[in-house]
Motif scaffolding. Structure first.
Motif, PDB file in Angstrom:
ATOM      1  N   VAL A 173       1.143  -1.173   0.896  1.00  0.00           N
ATOM      2  CA  VAL A 173       0.163   0.114  -0.238  1.00  0.00           C
ATOM      3  C   VAL A 173       0.947   1.093   0.184  1.00  0.00           C
ATOM      4  N   ASP A 174       0.414   2.084  -0.609  1.00  0.00           N
ATOM      5  CA  ASP A 174       1.173   4.002  -0.672  1.00  0.00           C
ATOM      6  C   ASP A 174       1.032   4.118   1.059  1.00  0.00           C
ATOM      7  N   ILE A 175       2.523   4.665   1.457  1.00  0.00           N
ATOM      8  CA  ILE A 175       2.243   5.353   2.740  1.00  0.00           C
ATOM      9  C   ILE A 175       2.335   6.717   2.618  1.00  0.00           C
ATOM     10  N   ARG A 176       0.826   7.722   3.214  1.00  0.00           N
ATOM     11  CA  ARG A 176       0.607   8.507   3.160  1.00  0.00           C
ATOM     12  C   ARG A 176       0.681   9.457   3.683  1.00  0.00           C
ATOM     13  N   GLU A 177       1.036  11.301   3.457  1.00  0.00           N
ATOM     14  CA  GLU A 177       1.327  12.415   4.353  1.00  0.00           C
ATOM     15  C   GLU A 177      -0.072  12.491   5.190  1.00  0.00           C
ATOM     16  N   SER A 178      -0.441  11.819   6.340  1.00  0.00           N
ATOM     17  CA  SER A 178      -1.367  12.585   7.354  1.00  0.00           C
ATOM     18  C   SER A 178      -2.240  13.798   7.146  1.00  0.00           C
ATOM     19  N   LEU A 179      -1.648  14.941   6.805  1.00  0.00           N
ATOM     20  CA  LEU A 179      -2.582  16.413   6.897  1.00  0.00           C
ATOM     21  C   LEU A 179      -2.830  16.533   5.099  1.00  0.00           C
ATOM     22  N   VAL A 180      -1.809  16.487   4.333  1.00  0.00           N
ATOM     23  CA  VAL A 180      -2.040  17.250   2.384  1.00  0.00           C
ATOM     24  C   VAL A 180      -2.292  15.381   2.082  1.00  0.00           C
ATOM     25  N   ASP A 181      -2.357  14.269   2.584  1.00  0.00           N
ATOM     26  CA  ASP A 181      -2.681  12.688   1.959  1.00  0.00           C
ATOM     27  C   ASP A 181      -1.852  13.525   0.994  1.00  0.00           C
ATOM     28  N   THR A 182       0.173  13.166   0.531  1.00  0.00           N
ATOM     29  CA  THR A 182       0.821  13.247  -0.545  1.00  0.00           C
ATOM     30  C   THR A 182       1.561  11.890  -0.104  1.00  0.00           C
ATOM     31  N   PRO A 183       1.713  10.768  -0.955  1.00  0.00           N
ATOM     32  CA  PRO A 183       2.680   9.301  -1.121  1.00  0.00           C
ATOM     33  C   PRO A 183       3.473  10.135  -0.848  1.00  0.00           C
ATOM     34  N   LEU A 184       4.570   9.578   0.122  1.00  0.00           N
ATOM     35  CA  LEU A 184       5.162   9.358   0.594  1.00  0.00           C
ATOM     36  C   LEU A 184       6.816   8.051   0.660  1.00  0.00           C
ATOM     37  N   GLY A 185       5.967   6.616   0.659  1.00  0.00           N
ATOM     38  CA  GLY A 185       6.451   5.997   0.366  1.00  0.00           C
ATOM     39  C   GLY A 185       5.159   4.222   0.086  1.00  0.00           C
ATOM     40  N   LYS A 186       6.311   3.306   0.019  1.00  0.00           N
ATOM     41  CA  LYS A 186       4.982   1.926  -0.149  1.00  0.00           C
ATOM     42  C   LYS A 186       5.861   1.242   1.169  1.00  0.00           C
TER      43      LYS A 186
END
Length: 251
Positions: free
Chosen positions: A59-72
Motif C-alpha cells: 500500500v502507499d504510505i501517505r502524509e496525514s495532513l495533505v494526503d500526499t504519497p511518501l512511500g510504499k
C-alpha cells in the motif's frame, strides 16, 4: 550488504523485568490501498498482532495532513501458539499465555528503504525481561544467499508492556497476564532492496538474533515476498534526495 553462511535456532522465554505502556493503533488512510505515515509509526507501541496493517499486500504510505504519497510498504505476520480452546480453533490473534507474534514491515520512503521487525510475546507464566528479546540482527535466505542486515541505530529501542485478559471461545476459561513488545529497524541499501525485489516467489525464512543471544527462525509468506518488488519500487536507490552529499576526499 553482507553475505555469509548460516546456522539455526529457536525462541526461549527469558527472566523478569518491566516495560512501558502500549496505546497505539494503526488505521488505513480511508481506503485499502494506503496507510497514513503517522499510523505506521510503532515507537509508542502497537496493538497485539498489528491490527489493520497491510499484510501480504503493498500500500502507499501517505502524509496525514495533505494526503500526499511518501512511500510504499507491505507487512507480514507469523503467529505462534494455540488459543485457549486448543488447536482445533486455530491460532488466535489475541494475546494468551505462551503466544508470540512476529510482525515485519518492508518498504521504501522518500528518506530511504527499511525493514522493521516487531516481536510481541506473552510468556507462559510470570514475566520476562523485554530488553532481552530485542531483535539485534536480521538474516534472510534469498536465492541461495544469506543476507545479513544490521540495525540502523546502535541505541537500544524502547520496549513496551500491556496487561491482558483472554476468555476462551466457550467462555469457560479466562486467563490474565502481561505481554511485551520489542522492535528494531534494520539497514536496507540499494543492493539489498534489489535482491529482495528479485527474490524467488516462495516462502522465505528469516532468522532473528535477540539481545540475549538466542536465535529464532520465522517464515515470511510468499505473498509478502512477491510484494517486495512493489514495496521497494518507490525509492529503489534507497537514498534521501535531500541529504547532503559527503565531502569529497582530499588528496
Amino acid at each position: 550488504m553482507t553475505l555469509k553462511k548460516s546456522a539455526l535456532v529457536g525462541f526461549t522465554a527469558v527472566s523478569l523485568t518491566v516495560a512501558g505502556s502500549m496505546t497505539a493503533d494503526v488505521a488505513l488512510a480511508g481506503k485499502d490501498d494506503a496507510i497514513y505515515e503517522d499510523n505506521l509509526t510503532t515507537t509508542q507501541g502497537l496493538q497485539w498482532g498489528g491490527k489493520k496493517l497491510p499484510f501480504k499486500k503493498t500500500v502507499d504510505i501517505r502524509e496525514s495532513l495533505v494526503d500526499t504519497p511518501l512511500g510504499k510498504v507491505t507487512a507480514d505476520r507469523h503467529l505462534v501458539g494455540n488459543d485457549l480452546d486448543g488447536s482445533i480453533f486455530g491460532r488466535s490473534r489475541k494475546p494468551a499465555p505462551g503466544r508470540s507474534a512476529f510482525i515485519s514491515l518492508w518498504g521504501s520512503k522518500i528518506e530511504g528503504c527499511f525493514v522493521e521487525m516487531i516481536i510481541q510475546h506473552a510468556p507462559a507464566q510470570g514475566r520476562v525481561d523485554p530488553t532481552a528479546i530485542i531483535p539485534t540482527l536480521l538474516e534472510l535466505g534469498i536465492g541461495g544467499q544469506l543476507v545479513e542486515l544490521p540495525p540502523q541505530s546502535a541505541s537500544q529501542p524502547k520496549v513496551f508492556s500491556q496487561d491482558y485478559t483472554n476468555t476462551s471461545f466457550f467462555g469457560n476459561k479466562t486467563t490474565s497476564g502481561t505481554w511485551y513488545m520489542t522492535r528494531n529497524i534494520f539497514v536496507v541499501d540499494s543492493g539489498i532492496a534489489s535482491l529482495l525485489s528479485q527474490a524467488p516467489l516462495k516462502e522465505t525464512r528469516a532468522r532473528l538474533t535477540l539481545s540475549n543471544g538466542n536465535k529464532i527462525l520465522i517464515p515470511i509468506d510468499k505473498k509478502t515476498v512477491s510484494n517486495w518488488k512493489t514495496a521497494y519500487s518507490y525509492n529503489p536507490a534507497c537514498k534521501n534526495p535531500n541529504a547532503a552529499e559527503p565531502p569529497a576526499a582530499t588528496k
